[in-house]
Design a protein around this motif. Structure first.
Motif, PDB file in Angstrom:
ATOM      1  N   MET A 170       0.831  -1.207   0.000  1.00 60.91           N
ATOM      2  CA  MET A 170       0.000   0.000   0.000  1.00 60.91           C
ATOM      3  C   MET A 170       0.868   1.261   0.000  1.00 60.91           C
ATOM      4  N   LEU A 171       1.952   1.253   0.779  1.00 64.65           N
ATOM      5  CA  LEU A 171       2.827   2.427   0.838  1.00 64.65           C
ATOM      6  C   LEU A 171       3.520   2.684  -0.484  1.00 64.65           C
ATOM      7  N   THR A 172       3.843   1.630  -1.218  1.00 65.73           N
ATOM      8  CA  THR A 172       4.528   1.840  -2.495  1.00 65.73           C
ATOM      9  C   THR A 172       3.550   2.210  -3.610  1.00 65.73           C
ATOM     10  N   SER A 173       2.303   1.748  -3.541  1.00 65.41           N
ATOM     11  CA  SER A 173       1.366   2.012  -4.630  1.00 65.41           C
ATOM     12  C   SER A 173       0.526   3.271  -4.426  1.00 65.41           C
ATOM     13  N   PHE A 174       0.443   3.778  -3.198  1.00 65.11           N
ATOM     14  CA  PHE A 174      -0.392   4.954  -2.929  1.00 65.11           C
ATOM     15  C   PHE A 174       0.060   6.201  -3.693  1.00 65.11           C
ATOM     16  N   PRO A 175       1.358   6.542  -3.715  1.00 64.07           N
ATOM     17  CA  PRO A 175       1.760   7.729  -4.489  1.00 64.07           C
ATOM     18  C   PRO A 175       1.457   7.607  -5.980  1.00 64.07           C
ATOM     19  N   GLU A 176       1.623   6.427  -6.533  1.00 61.20           N
ATOM     20  CA  GLU A 176       1.322   6.238  -7.951  1.00 61.20           C
ATOM     21  C   GLU A 176      -0.173   6.395  -8.214  1.00 61.20           C
ATOM     22  N   ALA A 177      -1.003   5.926  -7.298  1.00 62.53           N
ATOM     23  CA  ALA A 177      -2.447   6.066  -7.449  1.00 62.53           C
ATOM     24  C   ALA A 177      -2.848   7.547  -7.411  1.00 62.53           C
ATOM     25  N   LEU A 178      -2.216   8.323  -6.551  1.00 60.60           N
ATOM     26  CA  LEU A 178      -2.515   9.763  -6.502  1.00 60.60           C
ATOM     27  C   LEU A 178      -2.076  10.469  -7.775  1.00 60.60           C
ATOM     28  N   ARG A 179      -0.935  10.043  -8.336  1.00 60.06           N
ATOM     29  CA  ARG A 179      -0.483  10.647  -9.588  1.00 60.06           C
ATOM     30  C   ARG A 179      -1.464  10.385 -10.719  1.00 60.06           C
ATOM     31  N   LYS A 180      -2.117   9.242 -10.707  1.00 60.88           N
ATOM     32  CA  LYS A 180      -3.084   8.920 -11.759  1.00 60.88           C
ATOM     33  C   LYS A 180      -4.353   9.754 -11.641  1.00 60.88           C
ATOM     34  N   LEU A 181      -4.600  10.367 -10.488  1.00 62.15           N
ATOM     35  CA  LEU A 181      -5.773  11.222 -10.310  1.00 62.15           C
ATOM     36  C   LEU A 181      -5.510  12.679 -10.695  1.00 62.15           C
ATOM     37  N   HIS A 182      -4.303  12.994 -11.093  1.00 63.59           N
ATOM     38  CA  HIS A 182      -3.985  14.349 -11.533  1.00 63.59           C
ATOM     39  C   HIS A 182      -4.761  14.634 -12.825  1.00 63.59           C
ATOM     40  N   PRO A 183      -5.320  15.852 -12.956  1.00 65.86           N
ATOM     41  CA  PRO A 183      -6.139  16.161 -14.144  1.00 65.86           C
ATOM     42  C   PRO A 183      -5.414  15.938 -15.472  1.00 65.86           C
ATOM     43  N   ARG A 184      -4.124  16.214 -15.543  1.00 68.34           N
ATOM     44  CA  ARG A 184      -3.394  15.987 -16.799  1.00 68.34           C
ATOM     45  C   ARG A 184      -3.350  14.503 -17.153  1.00 68.34           C
ATOM     46  N   ALA A 185      -3.196  13.653 -16.153  1.00 69.63           N
ATOM     47  CA  ALA A 185      -3.176  12.217 -16.399  1.00 69.63           C
ATOM     48  C   ALA A 185      -4.574  11.718 -16.758  1.00 69.63           C
ATOM     49  N   LEU A 186      -5.597  12.325 -16.164  1.00 67.20           N
ATOM     50  CA  LEU A 186      -6.966  11.915 -16.458  1.00 67.20           C
ATOM     51  C   LEU A 186      -7.381  12.279 -17.882  1.00 67.20           C
ATOM     52  N   VAL A 187      -6.924  13.417 -18.372  1.00 69.06           N
ATOM     53  CA  VAL A 187      -7.288  13.839 -19.726  1.00 69.06           C
ATOM     54  C   VAL A 187      -6.675  12.885 -20.756  1.00 69.06           C
ATOM     55  N   LYS A 188      -5.517  12.337 -20.457  1.00 69.37           N
ATOM     56  CA  LYS A 188      -4.871  11.409 -21.393  1.00 69.37           C
ATOM     57  C   LYS A 188      -5.600  10.065 -21.469  1.00 69.37           C
ATOM     58  N   ASN A 189      -6.371   9.726 -20.434  1.00 72.14           N
ATOM     59  CA  ASN A 189      -7.116   8.472 -20.422  1.00 72.14           C
ATOM     60  C   ASN A 189      -8.608   8.817 -20.404  1.00 72.14           C
ATOM     61  N   PRO A 190      -9.287   8.744 -21.546  1.00 71.27           N
ATOM     62  CA  PRO A 190     -10.670   9.222 -21.615  1.00 71.27           C
ATOM     63  C   PRO A 190     -11.650   8.455 -20.725  1.00 71.27           C
ATOM     64  N   VAL A 191     -11.426   7.182 -20.516  1.00 74.11           N
ATOM     65  CA  VAL A 191     -12.354   6.412 -19.675  1.00 74.11           C
ATOM     66  C   VAL A 191     -12.271   6.894 -18.237  1.00 74.11           C
ATOM     67  N   LEU A 192     -11.061   7.032 -17.716  1.00 74.86           N
ATOM     68  CA  LEU A 192     -10.912   7.521 -16.343  1.00 74.86           C
ATOM     69  C   LEU A 192     -11.388   8.958 -16.215  1.00 74.86           C
ATOM     70  N   PHE A 193     -11.213   9.750 -17.253  1.00 77.11           N
ATOM     71  CA  PHE A 193     -11.682  11.135 -17.216  1.00 77.11           C
ATOM     72  C   PHE A 193     -13.206  11.194 -17.098  1.00 77.11           C
ATOM     73  N   VAL A 194     -13.912  10.408 -17.876  1.00 79.22           N
ATOM     74  CA  VAL A 194     -15.376  10.394 -17.816  1.00 79.22           C
ATOM     75  C   VAL A 194     -15.852   9.889 -16.457  1.00 79.22           C
ATOM     76  N   VAL A 195     -15.189   8.881 -15.923  1.00 80.21           N
ATOM     77  CA  VAL A 195     -15.562   8.360 -14.606  1.00 80.21           C
ATOM     78  C   VAL A 195     -15.327   9.412 -13.524  1.00 80.21           C
ATOM     79  N   ALA A 196     -14.213  10.131 -13.596  1.00 75.80           N
ATOM     80  CA  ALA A 196     -13.913  11.156 -12.599  1.00 75.80           C
ATOM     81  C   ALA A 196     -14.923  12.299 -12.670  1.00 75.80           C
TER      82      ALA A 196
END
Length: 84
Positions: A39-65
């Motif tokens: 959990m400690l190693t994967s938590f920072p990566e999970a937060l990075r994936k929630l950044h708006p720039r990362a979400l725009v690059k992935n349309p499915v996650l963007f629509v879900v967010a």
């Protein structure tokens, strides 16, 4: 005494008795889904994936967010049993 036709053949030693050997589960490495080290190693990566720039690059996650934000705002503005 039994005749030769009534006698049973001795059991085949190569035959596998399924009742004799209990099944064992394979052990996997690690502590499972809620392993604190993982959990400690994967938590920072999970937060990075929630950044708006990362979400725009992935349309499915963007629509879900966007949908989750709109649903949360709607539940806060118009509270109901269904929204809860």
């Amino acid at each position: 005494m039994l005749s030769a036709t009534q006698q049973q053949a001795p059991p085949d030693p190569r035959a596998r008795d399924r009742r004799a050997a209990p099944r064992r589960r394979a052990r996997h490495g690690g502590g499972g889904l809620l392993d604190p080290k993982q959990m400690l190693t994967s938590f920072p990566e999970a937060l990075r994936k929630l950044h708006p720039r990362a979400l725009v690059k992935n349309p499915v996650l963007f629509v879900v967010a966007v949908g989750s934000v709109l649903t949360t705002l709607s539940a806060l503005i118009h509270p109901s049993v269904f929204a809860g």
